[in-house]
Design a protein around this motif. Structure first.
Motif, PDB file in Angstrom:
ATOM      1  N   SER A   1     -39.312 -34.126 -63.239  1.00 48.61           N
ATOM      2  CA  SER A   1     -37.680 -35.453 -64.016  1.00 48.61           C
ATOM      3  C   SER A   1     -38.527 -37.177 -64.122  1.00 48.61           C
ATOM      4  O   SER A   1     -39.647 -36.983 -63.455  1.00 48.61           O
ATOM      5  CB  SER A   1     -37.072 -35.991 -62.783  1.00 48.61           C
ATOM      6  OG  SER A   1     -35.628 -35.864 -62.589  1.00 48.61           O
ATOM      7  N   ILE A   2     -38.317 -37.751 -65.325  1.00 48.47           N
ATOM      8  CA  ILE A   2     -38.346 -38.710 -65.054  1.00 48.47           C
ATOM      9  C   ILE A   2     -37.921 -39.737 -64.125  1.00 48.47           C
ATOM     10  O   ILE A   2     -37.205 -39.817 -63.901  1.00 48.47           O
ATOM     11  CB  ILE A   2     -37.812 -39.289 -66.417  1.00 48.47           C
ATOM     12  CG1 ILE A   2     -39.136 -38.551 -67.800  1.00 48.47           C
ATOM     13  CG2 ILE A   2     -38.439 -40.887 -66.874  1.00 48.47           C
ATOM     14  CD1 ILE A   2     -38.574 -38.794 -69.037  1.00 48.47           C
ATOM     15  N   LEU A   3     -39.144 -40.674 -63.188  1.00 48.07           N
ATOM     16  CA  LEU A   3     -38.049 -41.245 -61.893  1.00 48.07           C
ATOM     17  C   LEU A   3     -39.029 -43.032 -62.785  1.00 48.07           C
ATOM     18  O   LEU A   3     -39.962 -43.329 -63.210  1.00 48.07           O
ATOM     19  CB  LEU A   3     -39.409 -41.125 -60.938  1.00 48.07           C
ATOM     20  CG  LEU A   3     -38.950 -42.289 -60.120  1.00 48.07           C
ATOM     21  CD1 LEU A   3     -37.504 -42.202 -59.215  1.00 48.07           C
ATOM     22  CD2 LEU A   3     -39.774 -41.879 -58.849  1.00 48.07           C
ATOM     23  N   ILE A   4     -37.355 -43.452 -62.662  1.00 52.21           N
ATOM     24  CA  ILE A   4     -37.259 -45.230 -62.977  1.00 52.21           C
ATOM     25  C   ILE A   4     -36.264 -45.191 -62.365  1.00 52.21           C
ATOM     26  O   ILE A   4     -35.069 -45.282 -61.279  1.00 52.21           O
ATOM     27  CB  ILE A   4     -36.657 -45.444 -64.549  1.00 52.21           C
ATOM     28  CG1 ILE A   4     -37.608 -44.850 -65.669  1.00 52.21           C
ATOM     29  CG2 ILE A   4     -36.281 -46.702 -64.979  1.00 52.21           C
ATOM     30  CD1 ILE A   4     -36.956 -44.819 -67.053  1.00 52.21           C
ATOM     31  N   ASP A   5     -37.668 -46.625 -61.346  1.00 52.11           N
ATOM     32  CA  ASP A   5     -36.949 -48.001 -60.805  1.00 52.11           C
ATOM     33  C   ASP A   5     -36.392 -48.719 -61.575  1.00 52.11           C
ATOM     34  O   ASP A   5     -36.993 -49.338 -62.085  1.00 52.11           O
ATOM     35  CB  ASP A   5     -38.020 -47.794 -59.527  1.00 52.11           C
ATOM     36  CG  ASP A   5     -37.065 -46.923 -58.193  1.00 52.11           C
ATOM     37  OD1 ASP A   5     -36.008 -46.769 -58.056  1.00 52.11           O
ATOM     38  OD2 ASP A   5     -37.484 -46.290 -57.815  1.00 52.11           O
ATOM     39  N   GLN A   6     -35.719 -49.659 -61.183  1.00 47.44           N
ATOM     40  CA  GLN A   6     -34.757 -51.170 -62.206  1.00 47.44           C
ATOM     41  C   GLN A   6     -34.049 -51.921 -60.626  1.00 47.44           C
ATOM     42  O   GLN A   6     -33.375 -51.523 -60.320  1.00 47.44           O
ATOM     43  CB  GLN A   6     -34.235 -50.472 -63.113  1.00 47.44           C
ATOM     44  CG  GLN A   6     -33.414 -51.715 -63.612  1.00 47.44           C
ATOM     45  CD  GLN A   6     -34.440 -52.410 -64.424  1.00 47.44           C
ATOM     46  OE1 GLN A   6     -35.254 -52.413 -65.483  1.00 47.44           O
ATOM     47  NE2 GLN A   6     -34.644 -53.800 -64.047  1.00 47.44           N
ATOM     48  N   ALA A  16     -47.400 -36.689 -56.598  1.00 49.78           N
ATOM     49  CA  ALA A  16     -47.580 -35.737 -55.888  1.00 49.78           C
ATOM     50  C   ALA A  16     -47.475 -34.596 -56.429  1.00 49.78           C
ATOM     51  O   ALA A  16     -47.612 -33.749 -56.376  1.00 49.78           O
ATOM     52  CB  ALA A  16     -48.252 -36.133 -54.188  1.00 49.78           C
ATOM     53  N   GLN A  17     -45.708 -34.516 -56.241  1.00 44.50           N
ATOM     54  CA  GLN A  17     -44.980 -33.667 -55.510  1.00 44.50           C
ATOM     55  C   GLN A  17     -45.351 -33.045 -57.459  1.00 44.50           C
ATOM     56  O   GLN A  17     -45.172 -31.166 -57.581  1.00 44.50           O
ATOM     57  CB  GLN A  17     -43.359 -33.757 -55.816  1.00 44.50           C
ATOM     58  CG  GLN A  17     -42.546 -32.232 -56.088  1.00 44.50           C
ATOM     59  CD  GLN A  17     -41.043 -32.902 -55.906  1.00 44.50           C
ATOM     60  OE1 GLN A  17     -40.346 -34.491 -55.345  1.00 44.50           O
ATOM     61  NE2 GLN A  17     -40.038 -31.742 -55.697  1.00 44.50           N
ATOM     62  N   ALA A  18     -44.608 -33.592 -58.963  1.00 42.83           N
ATOM     63  CA  ALA A  18     -44.997 -32.388 -59.967  1.00 42.83           C
ATOM     64  C   ALA A  18     -46.314 -32.007 -60.325  1.00 42.83           C
ATOM     65  O   ALA A  18     -46.489 -30.947 -60.919  1.00 42.83           O
ATOM     66  CB  ALA A  18     -44.757 -34.412 -61.248  1.00 42.83           C
ATOM     67  N   LEU A  19     -47.408 -32.479 -60.092  1.00 40.71           N
ATOM     68  CA  LEU A  19     -48.559 -31.980 -59.928  1.00 40.71           C
ATOM     69  C   LEU A  19     -49.249 -30.670 -58.646  1.00 40.71           C
ATOM     70  O   LEU A  19     -50.566 -30.938 -58.568  1.00 40.71           O
ATOM     71  CB  LEU A  19     -49.622 -32.854 -59.864  1.00 40.71           C
ATOM     72  CG  LEU A  19     -49.925 -34.285 -61.443  1.00 40.71           C
ATOM     73  CD1 LEU A  19     -50.466 -35.509 -60.547  1.00 40.71           C
ATOM     74  CD2 LEU A  19     -50.185 -33.511 -62.156  1.00 40.71           C
ATOM     75  N   ASN A  20     -48.099 -30.735 -57.642  1.00 44.50           N
ATOM     76  CA  ASN A  20     -48.398 -29.883 -56.418  1.00 44.50           C
ATOM     77  C   ASN A  20     -49.643 -29.991 -55.395  1.00 44.50           C
ATOM     78  O   ASN A  20     -50.435 -29.324 -55.402  1.00 44.50           O
ATOM     79  CB  ASN A  20     -47.899 -28.609 -57.235  1.00 44.50           C
ATOM     80  CG  ASN A  20     -47.034 -27.803 -57.961  1.00 44.50           C
ATOM     81  OD1 ASN A  20     -45.899 -28.210 -57.505  1.00 44.50           O
ATOM     82  ND2 ASN A  20     -46.744 -27.329 -59.285  1.00 44.50           N
ATOM     83  N   LEU A  43     -34.441 -39.287 -62.732  1.00 44.58           N
ATOM     84  CA  LEU A  43     -33.380 -39.955 -62.368  1.00 44.58           C
ATOM     85  C   LEU A  43     -34.352 -41.563 -62.301  1.00 44.58           C
ATOM     86  O   LEU A  43     -34.997 -42.025 -62.496  1.00 44.58           O
ATOM     87  CB  LEU A  43     -33.881 -39.675 -61.292  1.00 44.58           C
ATOM     88  CG  LEU A  43     -33.796 -40.467 -59.508  1.00 44.58           C
ATOM     89  CD1 LEU A  43     -32.742 -39.908 -59.588  1.00 44.58           C
ATOM     90  CD2 LEU A  43     -34.642 -40.134 -58.457  1.00 44.58           C
ATOM     91  N   LEU A  44     -32.555 -42.278 -62.653  1.00 44.29           N
ATOM     92  CA  LEU A  44     -32.859 -43.457 -62.967  1.00 44.29           C
ATOM     93  C   LEU A  44     -32.031 -44.830 -61.562  1.00 44.29           C
ATOM     94  O   LEU A  44     -31.264 -43.796 -61.420  1.00 44.29           O
ATOM     95  CB  LEU A  44     -32.143 -44.271 -64.023  1.00 44.29           C
ATOM     96  CG  LEU A  44     -31.629 -45.950 -64.170  1.00 44.29           C
ATOM     97  CD1 LEU A  44     -32.734 -46.642 -64.318  1.00 44.29           C
ATOM     98  CD2 LEU A  44     -30.927 -46.008 -65.473  1.00 44.29           C
ATOM     99  N   ARG A  45     -32.775 -44.655 -61.165  1.00 47.21           N
ATOM    100  CA  ARG A  45     -31.975 -45.812 -60.059  1.00 47.21           C
ATOM    101  C   ARG A  45     -32.207 -47.559 -60.117  1.00 47.21           C
ATOM    102  O   ARG A  45     -33.475 -48.129 -60.370  1.00 47.21           O
ATOM    103  CB  ARG A  45     -33.500 -45.300 -58.692  1.00 47.21           C
ATOM    104  CG  ARG A  45     -33.866 -43.442 -58.505  1.00 47.21           C
ATOM    105  CD  ARG A  45     -34.496 -43.540 -57.059  1.00 47.21           C
ATOM    106  NE  ARG A  45     -34.989 -44.591 -56.703  1.00 47.21           N
ATOM    107  CZ  ARG A  45     -36.714 -43.915 -55.761  1.00 47.21           C
ATOM    108  NH1 ARG A  45     -36.040 -43.188 -55.411  1.00 47.21           N
ATOM    109  NH2 ARG A  45     -36.878 -44.964 -55.710  1.00 47.21           N
ATOM    110  N   LEU A  46     -30.950 -47.681 -60.045  1.00 50.58           N
ATOM    111  CA  LEU A  46     -30.613 -49.514 -60.189  1.00 50.58           C
ATOM    112  C   LEU A  46     -30.745 -49.735 -58.901  1.00 50.58           C
ATOM    113  O   LEU A  46     -29.938 -49.561 -57.232  1.00 50.58           O
ATOM    114  CB  LEU A  46     -29.770 -49.353 -60.519  1.00 50.58           C
ATOM    115  CG  LEU A  46     -29.457 -48.828 -61.793  1.00 50.58           C
ATOM    116  CD1 LEU A  46     -27.839 -49.063 -62.316  1.00 50.58           C
ATOM    117  CD2 LEU A  46     -30.046 -49.487 -62.875  1.00 50.58           C
TER     118      LEU A  46
END
Length: 114
Positions: A50-55, A109-113, A83-86
């Protein structure tokens, strides 16, 4: 893995992006698409993480410049996990980044194991 804080995700459709792209890349808008995340999501298949974006919801640049909704629509259309988190009560400040940076480090870290 990809994450971002309050990114300009659709610069070809916002004033800052249009000004920058015109100055750096010229008037041909087709040349701009390779630098626009909203355009790029259609070019990738089988994205594993997932792509994670915080806004921040109180970010004064949200509606006119950052355009996360456009990116969210493109990701949905092309089955790109997002995962777009407003975040209510946050703007475009250092405190916004400081509050959520651990989540972004964990995301990578999770994506890279790790």
């Amino acid at each position: 893995s990809v994450s971002a804080f309050a990114p300009i995700v659709n610069p070809i459709n916002c004033p800052w992006g249009q000004k920058a792209f015109t100055n750096y890349l010229g008037e041909n808008k087709a040349d701009w698409e390779v630098y626009d995340a909203t355009c790029l999501v259609s070019k990738f298949n089988n994205i594993p993480a997932s792509i994670l974006i915080d806004q921040g919801e109180d970010d004064k640049f949200l509606k006119d410049q950052l355009l996360p909704g456009k990116f969210q629509e493109a990701c949905k259309t092309h089955n790109v996990p997002l995962l777009l988190r407003l975040q209510p009560g946050y703007d475009h400040s250092y405190y916004f980044i400081a509050t959520f940076i651990d989540d972004h480090i964990s995301h990578h870290a999770q994506a890279l194991n790790l």
